[in-house]
Design an enzyme around this catalytic site. Sequence first.
Site, short mmCIF file in Angstrom:
data_model
loop_
_atom_site.label_atom_id
_atom_site.label_comp_id
_atom_site.label_asym_id
_atom_site.label_seq_id
_atom_site.Cartn_x
_atom_site.Cartn_y
_atom_site.Cartn_z
N PRO A 145 0.89 -1.37 0.07
CA PRO A 145 0.21 -0.10 -0.05
C PRO A 145 0.73 1.34 -0.06
CG PRO A 145 0.13 -1.05 2.19
CD PRO A 145 0.79 -2.03 1.48
N ARG A 197 -1.97 16.58 -9.00
CA ARG A 197 -2.94 15.77 -9.12
C ARG A 197 -4.17 16.14 -9.82
NH1 ARG A 197 -5.42 13.10 -5.97
NH2 ARG A 197 -5.27 11.08 -6.83
N CYS A 231 2.26 29.29 -15.21
CA CYS A 231 1.59 29.81 -16.45
C CYS A 231 1.19 28.55 -17.55
CB CYS A 231 2.82 30.64 -17.32
SG CYS A 231 3.38 32.04 -16.19
#
Length: 451
Positions: free
Chosen positions: A308, A346, A378
């Site tokens: 995990p 993300r 940007c």
Amino acid sequence: GQRGALYLPTVPPLPEPVAAPQTGPLKNTPAVSPLKPPAPPSSSKSVPLTTLARQFGTPLYVYSRAALTCAYQAYAQACAGHNAKVYYAVKANSNLAVLDVFAKLGAGFDIVSGGELARVLKVGADPEKIVFSGVGKSVSEMQSALNAGVKCFNIESLPELHRLHEIAANTGKTARVSLRVNPDVDAKTHAYISTGLKSNKFGIAFDEARAAYRTAASMESLEIIGIDCHIGSQITDIAPYLDALDKMLELIESIEADGIKISHLDMGGGLGICYDAETPPAISTFVHTLLSHLAKRGHGHREILFEPGRSLVGNAGILLTKVEYLKPGAAKNFAIVDAGMNDLARPAMYQAYHDLIPVLQHRDNTPQALYDVVGPVCESGDWLGRDRTLALKSGDLLAARSAGAYSFAMSSNYNTRPRAAEVMVAGEHAYLVRARETVEELFAAEMRLPD
Ligand SMILES: Cc1ncc(COP(=O)(O)O)c(C=O)c1O
Ligand SMILES: N[C@@H](CCCC[NH3+])C(=O)O
């Protein structure tokens, strides 16, 4: 007027009760709710995020040792009494302080590079508790891992198997291997983080695995010790795991019928967490369900590994960011904050949702508005959250929740932005665990051509 500071609570007494820190209860159960707002301090042992922002600046990653410990204990307790072990997937968050917490709790490590090998050795990991995954292991990475004496190489292709055999033979060593099999099950997660389908680059095709084991068995510098799979990440349903488990057991039986012994079965990682309204199984439910399915299928004796990442660290961290400007517009209101896609990639990469909560809430008549919370980079893709209803003023602090996994680890220096500092809270103390980068460091390795 402001109220309701966001606090990180102290280390809970161990061992922790059954409730897992990574699921819905994170938002609802105070006992295991490390980052829940507003959580006014019931004891004096809390650390206000405003203090951390003042002390360390923003953007700032803040981790809770209590939450890391709690998640690990949920795995460890569910594994107790079984031949089952946890190998933390270092890629999710490789800060040495995080690795050190897990090493001290007895975790093993799943690494994917020579760099991660160096990190886990640095915190004193037992090489017997390191497995080496990844599709593109280089010669030097294999050599380092072989020299370190890692428990196992998780091999993802036949060319990789041949390369490892040659390296082991040349150095007079025996490399222990497991073949990563692609079980071709649909983990029903985001296409970019699904790994167990035929169309993904990972693992040896299910139909070719039995023959690959025969090939491996014929190589004298290799010792087959296991088999593994990893079907994807942020998986919120247990059914794909059971499908994969059934396929892996079927395969193990055929491989063992060929006279090849498989000691361990590594089921990879991938258990999801609650970012928004997902309801993944609790860690304990996940582990118990897999272990009891295994026993039912007559494989209760087998050594089981879990790898995990996200479910151990994801909800143990936040990203603190400051509102620089509010920019109202006809079509959109923008809140421009000091953390960008280079700090938290993300949302830009996967349209991922991170809860954004004000660290201090206004009591005066600051109006609520619908904001796109965006960074200074940007790129139009530089956003942390879209269409969020917030009452904001410039200078406010926001916390992006669930930022313990694949967050700092995936940050970059795009736009020559120094990477954020990282802090770990333990009890009433906050420790700097990674200093903020300086601009000078960013170009220190660069050189100009001679005149
Ligand atoms: C081989 C392997 N093991 C473990 C993990 C950890 O996955 P997660 O963070 O979803 O638990 C990954 C990443 O998806 C992986 O590729
Ligand atoms: N980076 C992905 C997870 C990838 C898992 C790596 N094998 C995320 O942020 O969700």
